[in-house]
Design a protein around this motif. Structure first.
Motif, short mmCIF file in Angstrom:
data_model
loop_
_atom_site.label_atom_id
_atom_site.label_comp_id
_atom_site.label_asym_id
_atom_site.label_seq_id
_atom_site.Cartn_x
_atom_site.Cartn_y
_atom_site.Cartn_z
N VAL A 125 113.89 33.40 106.99
CA VAL A 125 112.99 33.16 105.86
C VAL A 125 113.66 33.55 104.55
O VAL A 125 113.57 32.85 103.53
CB VAL A 125 111.68 33.96 106.06
CG1 VAL A 125 110.87 33.98 104.77
CG2 VAL A 125 110.86 33.34 107.17
N SER A 126 114.33 34.69 104.57
CA SER A 126 115.04 35.11 103.37
C SER A 126 116.05 34.06 102.94
O SER A 126 116.16 33.71 101.77
CB SER A 126 115.72 36.45 103.63
OG SER A 126 116.54 36.79 102.54
N GLU A 167 106.72 25.04 101.64
CA GLU A 167 107.01 25.91 102.76
C GLU A 167 107.34 27.32 102.29
O GLU A 167 106.92 28.32 102.92
CB GLU A 167 108.16 25.34 103.59
CG GLU A 167 107.84 24.07 104.34
CD GLU A 167 107.90 22.82 103.47
OE1 GLU A 167 108.14 23.00 102.25
OE2 GLU A 167 107.69 21.72 103.97
N CYS A 168 108.07 27.42 101.18
CA CYS A 168 108.43 28.75 100.67
C CYS A 168 107.19 29.51 100.20
O CYS A 168 107.12 30.73 100.32
CB CYS A 168 109.42 28.63 99.52
SG CYS A 168 111.08 28.18 100.07
N GLU A 169 106.22 28.77 99.71
CA GLU A 169 104.98 29.44 99.32
C GLU A 169 104.34 30.09 100.53
O GLU A 169 103.82 31.22 100.46
CB GLU A 169 104.04 28.43 98.67
CG GLU A 169 102.71 29.03 98.21
CD GLU A 169 101.82 28.00 97.57
OE1 GLU A 169 100.70 28.38 97.14
OE2 GLU A 169 102.21 26.82 97.47
N ILE A 170 104.42 29.36 101.67
CA ILE A 170 103.86 29.92 102.91
C ILE A 170 104.64 31.16 103.31
O ILE A 170 104.07 32.20 103.67
CB ILE A 170 103.87 28.86 104.02
CG1 ILE A 170 102.98 27.67 103.60
CG2 ILE A 170 103.42 29.45 105.34
CD1 ILE A 170 103.07 26.49 104.56
N PHE A 171 105.96 31.00 103.26
CA PHE A 171 106.80 32.13 103.67
C PHE A 171 106.55 33.36 102.79
O PHE A 171 106.45 34.48 103.28
CB PHE A 171 108.27 31.73 103.61
CG PHE A 171 108.64 30.67 104.60
CD1 PHE A 171 107.97 30.56 105.81
CD2 PHE A 171 109.67 29.77 104.33
CE1 PHE A 171 108.31 29.57 106.74
CE2 PHE A 171 110.02 28.80 105.25
CZ PHE A 171 109.34 28.68 106.44
N LEU A 172 106.44 33.15 101.49
CA LEU A 172 106.23 34.28 100.56
C LEU A 172 104.88 34.92 100.81
O LEU A 172 104.75 36.15 100.76
CB LEU A 172 106.34 33.80 99.11
CG LEU A 172 107.74 33.38 98.66
CD1 LEU A 172 107.71 32.72 97.29
CD2 LEU A 172 108.67 34.59 98.63
N VAL A 187 113.40 41.89 102.64
CA VAL A 187 113.49 40.48 102.25
C VAL A 187 113.09 40.31 100.79
O VAL A 187 113.74 39.60 100.01
CB VAL A 187 112.61 39.63 103.18
CG1 VAL A 187 112.58 38.18 102.68
CG2 VAL A 187 113.12 39.69 104.59
N LEU A 188 112.00 40.95 100.44
CA LEU A 188 111.57 40.85 99.05
C LEU A 188 112.63 41.39 98.09
O LEU A 188 112.82 40.88 96.99
CB LEU A 188 110.25 41.61 98.85
CG LEU A 188 109.02 40.99 99.50
CD1 LEU A 188 107.82 41.90 99.36
CD2 LEU A 188 108.74 39.62 98.89
N MET A 222 103.37 39.29 95.02
CA MET A 222 104.54 40.03 95.51
C MET A 222 104.62 41.41 94.86
O MET A 222 104.79 42.43 95.53
CB MET A 222 105.82 39.23 95.22
CG MET A 222 105.94 37.94 96.05
SD MET A 222 107.24 36.86 95.40
CE MET A 222 108.67 37.85 95.70
N VAL A 223 104.50 41.42 93.55
CA VAL A 223 104.60 42.70 92.85
C VAL A 223 103.42 43.60 93.22
O VAL A 223 103.60 44.80 93.50
CB VAL A 223 104.65 42.47 91.33
CG1 VAL A 223 104.65 43.80 90.57
CG2 VAL A 223 105.89 41.66 90.96
#
Length: 1729
Positions: free
Chosen positions: A323-324, A337-342, A364-365, A395-396
């Motif tokens: 994912v990273s 897809e990245c939105e899902i992963f995040l 990862v973050l 995220m933050v």
């Protein structure tokens, strides 16, 4: 081993052939017994090799073409499964492969051989090596062959031998990488493009054939990646035929390696990107399913498949790595897809997830956060979309929530492996007690502690060991957390060998989360700023411009899209970031960690400031401010700032303050204990106890300073937050303002602060940082500077309000206002007004310290601003200069002396440093100096006066001439102040110096003033703004400019100011000012134009006279004891009246002297001068008649001053005037023609010239009238003795002395009546007595023969009159009799002292000491002088008809009779001697005139006879003390009188009345016989006082005029007979009395005078008889002879005398009788014969 590139080298090729020959021989040798076929094949191939080698041209091509044949023996050897043969064969094959000497067919053979060996399990490692060489050397292995090679390696990976497994794994990874590298190489080849449409349906189905759109190598890679996805998904592969098993973890690793290493392939080939979307993403999501569903602490739901649904660490770890990678490298391909992963990553951070899973998500973050472009894309794709998930914000916030959750639970979480730690063990680490390290050499590890939870700050080393993220201090702490970007190995993402999750070390999750935030901040900063982040700037605050963030510079070029992005980045992150960072900052126990947090907050402050986002900016600033202060401080102070968002867990409101304070001290060492700064928001006494600062507070203070220093330009309104905090910190630390506004540590006793040694050395550094902070304000733009100034002013206002309630205020704001102003002088126009306006308010505050600092700041700013090199120079920028000096002048409105003292000291310093550049600032400076009032103390006055002295002594030449009047005005103010007498006197001296300067520089001053006047009124208006009093008082400038030049106006100002000082209440000031005024007018008055003198007269001199007169007349005559103090004052000045008398004296004398000196100019005012003259004379008259001796005398002296000029000098003529009247100018203004004016001018000149004499006479006539009025009124005897005022002798003397010069001016019109009036004044003046107390000092010692000054003056006046009359016309000669009468009156004063009214006086001769009130004059010397004048005058005028007609001689004789009659009874013996001699002289001159004019002198003779008789036979005897010489001297005078009668009278008896002749004869008769004056028997002195010579002279004179020597006439005979008979009768009486007395005396002799008298008589008888005998007998009557004969018996009676002298004289007398004893005959007898 040799490579293919070396085959062109013959040596390499030869070596290869030799090796192959050797391998073949060895193979043949080993197989000759058991495997003959191998031997035969070997020998055959050897022959083949020799053949290829023999050709020698291209051995490599020959070798490749025959490679299948050449490899046959080796393949056969491997097929034998003989170990030695297999080893030889594989070695030879590897040699061939490495030299690229095999063909595709040969490669297939090799692969088949390898497959067989693989299945047999022989030489597995060799197999792997050979497979790797076969694929990596070149491209001969492709498609199915490649698939077969890969399958061989994959199958070897799953053997039971671990070494083989690991080697196979490495080989597989290498081979997979090679496959994809071939794609890159293939793409780089310039091959013809062949585009074939791809069907997504075909791609979705999957196939063992590569899509036709791909090139060969790309097709192989595609098939390989497709099968890897199939294998991981537990499906059968399409291309990798022969696979028996495959682990999911290894498959994920392979997928990750491909995705990580070859992102370009996936982005360039849509077939590969299709695989990403359709195979990889679903696979990842599918594999993540257990992790998403799992909840810590909840029961695990049953799995349909029977498998455990808990998250499997190796799978989750590898999935997160994928994912990273997907997010990092394929974000643009898979946004959704990245939105899902995040979102999954954020969910993994939830507290319900296992700790290791949360830590993996954090790692990862972290990887994502370190990529600015990626973060930027997140924000653009998600957060900025209207209806999209705010991924970046989540995220933050997720990380922030994770960090906060760490302090809610145990460090490992509820699902952490291993035994749970007890809560009580988490409150403090074992090595810490109270936050401090214990034990030898131990230091506290970096950690966070909050609410009893202690979490260390660590990083992970593989094998699960833990150690601190930052090494110990001894190992060197990294200075900047930004440089430590988690470069160490991760805790879990790198643990590919772990099957079970390892134990997460305490604090690892918090540490990773912390660094995630750090990197997030760094990344946002990079995105916004577009450069390197702020690193290392906090180390040194150098104050360079590059460090100051200007908010507008970069923003001007920002596009709207970019700005929106940046704002969204901040908006999405700041709330969560602030919540987490504030918590970490509060909980941090390590300096480095604290520094990192602070730098993150600083970065956000910078970003928010750049983007003008005030709310988040202020929130972060508030956080740092709170951290800088103790907890209770943060709650009470900063919460009053309002509306700051409190997102997240920053500080629980319910947290107990005491526990908060305790925990704060546990986290960091207490380094300072001080007192709290009171605030207006809190009641008095709210902060009674001490407050403690920790090392972290100091560190946060440094950070706050850095924020303000580096980002001051973007702080805006937040400056107030920053400065408020700094003010409180400075207060607690005991830093006090010093010079220039910098802060210094105060003495321990003064502030009450307790500072540890560690911080004590740091205080100067903090102070320096504070100073550099405000020094750096010079690089702020104007708006930012105004924000800073407004904040400081607001802070200062709060301190002022606090001070009103008697609480000690902080001086921080005032000091820093000063510091800010000093470094921003380059734009003084921007800051000056707000800064100085506030400082002026501070300067008026009643609190002493605050007030003093306000004044200190203003004065320092003014001095610095004046010293600054402005462009243009300050002296050319009038407005700026006035603006700079205005605050200094405004301080004058403040009454406190300490403020005025600082103001004046500042002025003095300005004069020293910038006096040469003030130019038009002089009025303001002088206005400050001159703002002195009587309310100010002596010290203030002296300080201000020092500045004025400096101005006058050093700066007069450079002061613009238009401001010289201001200098004069200010100097006069110092003269008028009442605090310091010496200053007033010195100020007057300065005015004198100023006048000298005017004189010496007159030409330059005139030029500059005229030039200034021509340039307009700008400077005049500017000067009026300086609040300096107008120079001319009530005189309008416009009026003055019409009649007076600017230069004269300057003098006029000086004169008027001195005139004001002349009426000061202090006598010393009045005296000095008066002397200076009149000296100035006298010395420099000649510079004035004629028209200006009119102003001097009517605006200065006469008003001064009026004022002094008024004040003098109202002054009290009582002593002022309070004013005297301890000073001894002379009795002549011990009252105000006497002191004002001195002033009046000085003023009157000065004005008179001015009139005298400037009379030529003053008379130019032909119409006004008589009025001025009369007005001055009126003042003199009033002063002279004043009952103050000093004033009256001075008035007379002033009168004298006006009369000292000679008549020829005072004659007024217009042509000789130095300045002609401005006639042309006035006429031109009225519009008349110059021609008409010229004609009128000539006529006026002629008329005025002819009238000059009358004009002059009129002036002096007025003076004569005043003199008479003074003399008449002053000498008038007082009517009432109670109100007695007697003019002094000095006054009268001065008055009389004034007459001779006055007479010079009025002699042409001096008349008899004037003389009579004068005589009256003179007589009364002489009769004025002297007070007994002062008589010894005025009167000559009795009986000194000298005149008093008054008498001398009178004589001089009389002599002046005599001289004038003699030289005058015949009309004036008629004054002779009056003059004689006046002089004879004075002579009479010498005998009879006159009376002055009814005053009782005593003569000076009878006074013995000052025991009487009034004493008369000694007039004797004066009378004698008058006698001489009479003689001289009569000798000159005896024959004048007027003298004859007025009987002057008779009057003289009558006047002289009194002293002559008194003779020895006169007050002075010299008087009668002088008078008799004078009478003799007069008679010598007058008798001839009398005989000539008998009718006019008929009455004189009787007076003369009486005078002579009274003199010769005075009733007053001679004094007994007279000596023989004196007696003889007096006798000689008597003889002179007799001689006069003998020579000048008797010979002219025919022209003289008979009565007079008879009286003369009687006198002679009486004097011919000397009679004694005493009948006493005892008189020893009488004999020597008998005038024998006188008697003889008389007798001889009688005989001379007897009938003896002249013919007998009627008159003569009668005169002679009478004379002789009288003589004989007197002789008979004397002789008869002597004879009788002698008989009575017996033997006692008679007194000597009697004997002398007797002797004298006998001698007279002898002489008479002898004379009678000689005379013609016809002339002698018989009666005479009868008397002679009758005397004889008496003579005979005397013969018994015992006196020899008598006997001798008797014998001589009897001897003469012998001729008479016989009758006479007719014949003449001679001597009896």
């Amino acid at each position: 081993m040799a490579t293919a590139g070396n085959m062109k080298d013959p040596t390499v090729a030869k070596k290869l052939f030799e090796n192959l020959q050797s391998d073949l021989r060895l193979l043949s040798t080993e197989g000759k017994r058991k495997h003959p076929n191998v031997k035969e094949a070997s020998e055959k191939v050897q022959l083949k090799l020799r053949t290829i080698s023999a050709k020698g041209d291209d051995m490599l091509s020959g070798l490749v073409s025959a490679s299948s044949e050449i490899l046959q023996p080796f393949v056969q050897g491997c097929d034998t499964k003989n170990v030695k043969l297999v080893q030889i064969g594989l070695t030879a094959v590897q040699r061939m492969i490495s030299h690229e000497a095999i063909s595709i067919t040969a490669a297939d053979d090799v692969l088949n051989m390898l497959w067989g060996l693989m299945e047999s399990g022989l030489e597995e490692l060799k197999l792997l090596q050979t497979a790797i060489l076969l694929i990596t050397t070149n491209f001969v292995v492709q498609h199915e062959s490649l698939s077969k090679a890969l399958v061989i390696c994959l199958r070897l990976h799953f053997t039971k031998d671990s070494t083989t497994n690991n080697t196979a794994a490495a080989a597989i990874k290498q081979l997979v990488s090679i496959v994809f590298e071939r794609v890159i190489a293939e793409d780089n080849l310039k091959l013809p493009d062949f585009s074939v449409d791809v069907s997504e349906t075909e791609l979705k189905t999957g196939s063992s054939k590569a899509p036709l759109s791909l090139r060969p190598c790309a097709g192989d890679a595609y098939l390989l990646f497709q099968d890897l996805c199939q294998l991981v998904n537990a499906d059968q592969p399409f291309w990798l035929q022969g696979m028996t098993e495959m682990t999911r973890t290894f498959g994920l690793e392979l997928l990750e390696s491909v995705l990580t290493a070859f992102p370009s392939i996936f982005s360039q080939h849509k077939e590969f990107s299709f695989l990403l979307k359709e195979r990889v993403c679903p696979l990842v999501i599918k594999l993540f399913s257990p992790s998403l569903k799992y909840r810590q602490g909840a029961p695990t739901p049953p799995s349909p498949t029977g498998f455990d649904n808990r998250p499997f660490f190796p799978i989750v770890m590898r999935l997160l790595r994928i994912v990273s990678t997907l997010i990092q490298f394929y974000y643009n391909l898979m946004t959704t897809e990245c939105e899902i992963f995040l979102s999954l990553l954020v969910k993994f951070l939830e507290p319900e997830k296992p700790t290791w899973q949360r830590c993996l998500a954090l790692e990862v973050l972290h990887k994502l956060f370190i990529q600015p472009e990626l973060v930027k894309s997140f924000c653009l794709s998600y957060d900025m979309k209207p209806h999209s998930t705010k991924i970046f914000r989540d995220m933050v916030n997720g990380i922030g929530a994770f960090i906060q959750s760490q302090f809610m639970n145990a460090p490992g979480g509820q699902a952490s492996q291993g035994p749970q730690k007890q809560t009580d063990l988490q409150g403090s680490p074992p090595a810490l007690v109270g936050g401090m390290p214990i034990g030898s050499g131990m230091s506290p590890p970096p950690a966070f502690m909050y609410r009893g939870v202690w979490i260390p700050l660590v990083i992970i080393i593989p094998q699960g060991q833990t150690r601190p993220t930052f090494p110990n201090v001894s190992g060197g702490l990294p200075k900047d957390a930004f440089t430590f970007v988690m470069s160490h190995d991760r805790f879990s993402l790198e643990m590919l060998d772990k099957v079970e999750p390892p134990t997460v070390p305490d604090g690892y999750g918090l540490s990773v989360g912390f660094y995630c935030l750090v990197e997030a901040v760094r990344t946002i900063q990079l995105v916004v700023e577009g450069g390197t982040p702020l690193t290392g700037k906090r180390e040194k605050l150098q104050g360079t411009k590059s460090e100051i963030v200007e908010p507008k510079e970069n923003d001007q070029i920002l596009k709207d899209e970019e700005r929106s992005l940046y704002e969204e980045l901040v908006n999405s992150s700041w709330c969560g970031m602030l919540a987490a960072l504030a918590l970490l900052l509060d909980a941090s126990t390590d300096e480095s960690a604290t520094e990192s947090v602070l730098k993150c907050q600083e970065a956000y402050i910078s970003l928010c400031g750049r983007l003008e986002m005030s709310l988040p900016r202020d929130a972060f600033i508030t956080s740092i401010c709170k951290a800088s202060l103790p907890p209770h401080y943060a709650l009470t102070i900063l919460n009053t700032q309002g509306n700051m968002p409190q997102k997240g867990l920053i500080r629980a409101p319910s947290q107990d303050l005491q526990s908060a304070s305790s925990e704060a001290t546990d986290r960091s060492q207490v380094v300072a204990v001080g007192t709290a700064l009171p605030t207006a928001a809190l009641p008095v006494g709210a902060h009674q106890g001490p407050v403690m600062l920790t090392a972290k507070n100091i560190q946060c203070m440094r950070s706050l300073l850095c924020v303000a220093h580096c980002h001051g330009g973007i702080l805006g309104s937040a400056w107030h937050l920053v400065l408020t905090t700094l003010q409180h910190l400075v207060w607690i630390l005991g830093l006090k303002p010093s010079s220039g506004g910098s802060l210094k540590a105060s003495q321990p006793d003064s502030s009450g602060a307790i500072i540890t040694t560690a911080v004590l050395t740091e205080l100067p550094v903090l102070s320096s940082m504070l100073s550099r902070l405000f020094e750096s304000s010079q690089y702020l733009n104007d708006v930012a500077l105004h924000h800073l100034i407004d904040a400081l002013c607001k802070l200062s206002t709060e301190s002022m309000e606090l001070a009103y309630s008697n609480r000690e205020p902080s001086l921080f704001a005032v000091a820093k206002l000063l510091e800010t102003g000093l470094v921003n002088l380059s734009r003084v126009d921007i800051l000056w007004r707000p800064v100085t306006a506030h400082l002026l308010e501070v300067s008026q505050h009643p609190h002493l310290g605050l007030r003093n600092w306000g004044a200190e700041a203003i004065t320092n700013l003014v001095k610095a601003a004046l010293a600054y090199k402005h462009t243009p120079p300050l002296q050319e920028n009038l407005r700026l200069q006035a603006s700079i000096l205005a605050p200094l002048q405004d301080l004058s409105t403040i009454t406190q002396p300490d403020i005025r003292q600082k103001q004046l000291q500042c002025v003095f310093q300005i004069l020293h440093d910038n006096g040469d550049t003030l130019h038009h600032g002089w009025p303001l400076i002088l206005g400050v100096i001159g703002a002195v009032t009587n309310d100010h103390g002596e010290k203030l006055v002296q300080t201000a006066f020092q500045s004025l002295q400096l101005v006058v002594t050093d700066f007069l030449p450079i002061i613009p001439c238009c401001y010289l009047e201001v200098v004069v005005t200010v100097a006069s103010k110092f003269g008028l102040q009442k605090q310091e007498l010496n200053v007033s006197l010195t100020a007057i001296g300065l005015l004198w110096n100023i006048s000298d300067y005017f004189y010496q520089n007159r030409e330059r001053i005139k030029t500059e003033l005229n030039k200034s006047k021509q340039e307009g009124d700008t400077k005049v208006t500017y000067r009026s703004d300086t609040k300096v009093t107008d120079r001319s008082g009530d005189t309008k400038v416009t009026d003055r400019s019409e009649v007076m030049t600017a230069f004269d106006g300057l003098w006029m100002c000086l004169f008027m100011r001195l005139g004001d000082l002349c009426v000061d209440s202090r006598p010393a000031v009045r005296k000095s000012a008066g002397q200076t005024l009149f000296s100035t007018i006298s010395t420099h008055g000649g510079l004035l134009e004629q028209a200006s003198w009119k102003k001097v007269l009517w605006k200065v001199l006469f008003p001064l006279l009026d004022n002094v007169k008024k004040l003098s007349s109202t002054a009290p005559n009582t002593k002022d004891q309070s004013a005297e103090g301890n000073i001894l004052i002379h009795h002549s000045r011990d009252t105000a009246e006497k002191q004002w008398a001195e002033t009046r004296v000085l003023t009157l004398a000065g004005v008179a002297r001015t009139f005298t000196a400037q009379r030529r100019i003053l008379q130019g005012f032909y119409q006004e001068f008589p009025h001025a003259w009369a007005l001055l004379l009126e003042h003199i008259e009033v002063a002279a008649l004043c009952q103050n001796a000093e004033i009256s005398i001075a008035a007379i002296k002033s009168f004298q001053e006006m009369l000292l000029m000679q008549k020829d000098e005072t004659a007024f003529t217009l042509p000789t005037l130095p300045v002609k009247p401005p006639v042309n100018e006035s006429i031109n203004r009225t519009g008349e023609s110059p021609e008409a004016n010229g004609k009128s001018d000539n006529q006026n000149e002629a008329e005025e010239t002819t009238g000059n004499e009358d004009y002059d006479i009129a002036l002096w006539s007025a003076a004569w009238k005043v003199w008479l009025n003074i003399g008449t009124n002053a000498t008038k005897p007082p009517e009432d003795s109670n109100s007695l005022y007697i003019p002094s002798q000095a006054f009268l003397t001065a008055l009389i002395q004034t007459f001779p010069p006055l007479l010079e001016h009025i002699k042409t019109r001096f008349s008899v009546s004037d003389l009579q009036k004068l005589s009256g004044v003179l007589k009364r003046s002489l009769t004025v007595p002297v007070h007994g107390d002062s008589s010894p000092f005025i009167l000559p010692a009795y009986p000194d023969v000298s005149t008093t000054p008054l008498q001398e003056a009178t004589l001089q006046a009389v002599e002046a009159i005599i001289k004038t009359v003699k030289a005058g016309s015949d009309t004036m000669h008629n004054m002779y009799p009056d003059i004689f009468d006046q002089l004879m009156t004075y002579v009479d004063y010498g005998i009879r002292v006159p009376k002055f009214g009814k005053i009782e006086t005593k003569h000076i001769g009878s006074v013995r000491g000052p025991t009487v009130d009034w004493v008369t004059m000694n007039f004797v010397p004066f009378a004698e002088r008058c006698v001489k004048l009479i003689v001289d005058m009569y000798l000159a005028t005896a024959s004048h008809p007027t003298v004859i007609q007025a009987h002057v001689l008779q009057n003289i004789i009558k006047t002289f009779r009194q002293p002559l009659g008194l003779k020895y009874g006169c007050p002075s013996q010299s008087t009668w001697m002088l008078v008799i001699n004078s009478l003799l002289s007069i008679l010598n001159k007058g008798l001839p005139v009398a005989r000539k004019h008998e009718s006019e002198f008929s009455s004189m003779w009787s007076e003369l006879a009486l005078t002579l008789d009274e003199f010769l036979f005075s009733k007053n005897p001679s004094p007994p003390t007279m000596s023989i010489e004196e007696f003889q001297r007096d006798e000689s005078l008597d003889c002179k009188v007799v001689c006069l009668m003998r020579d000048d009278i008797l010979p002219y008896s025919s022209t003289i009345p008979l009565e007079f002749t008879e009286k003369v004869m009687a006198i002679l008769n009486r004097g011919s016989i000397h009679a004694t004056s005493s009948d006493s028997f005892i008189d020893t002195d009488s004999s020597r006082k008998l005038r024998e010579e006188f008697a003889k002279t008389c007798f001889e004179t009688l005989l001379q005029f007897s009938y003896i020597n002249r013919s007998k006439t009627g008159s003569d005979s009668s005169l002679t007979r009478l004379a002789v008979i009288a003589l004989l009768q007197r002789c008979q009486e004397v002789v008869k009395k002597y004879s009788e007395d002698e008989k009575l005396s017996g033997k006692c002799p008679l007194p000597r005078p009697r004997l002398a008298e007797m002797a004298s008589v006998l001698k007279a008888v002898t002489t008479l008889i002898a004379s009678l005998k000689k005379a013609p007998q016809a002339n002698v009557e018989p009666l005479v002879w009868q008397h002679v004969i009758q005397l004889y018996p008496n003579l005979v009676d005397c013969t018994t005398s015992h006196s020899p002298s008598v006997c001798k004289a008797l014998r001589d007398a009897l001897w003469e009788y012998k001729d008479l004893l016989t009758p006479p005959t007719t014949s003449p007898l001679h001597n009896g014969r």
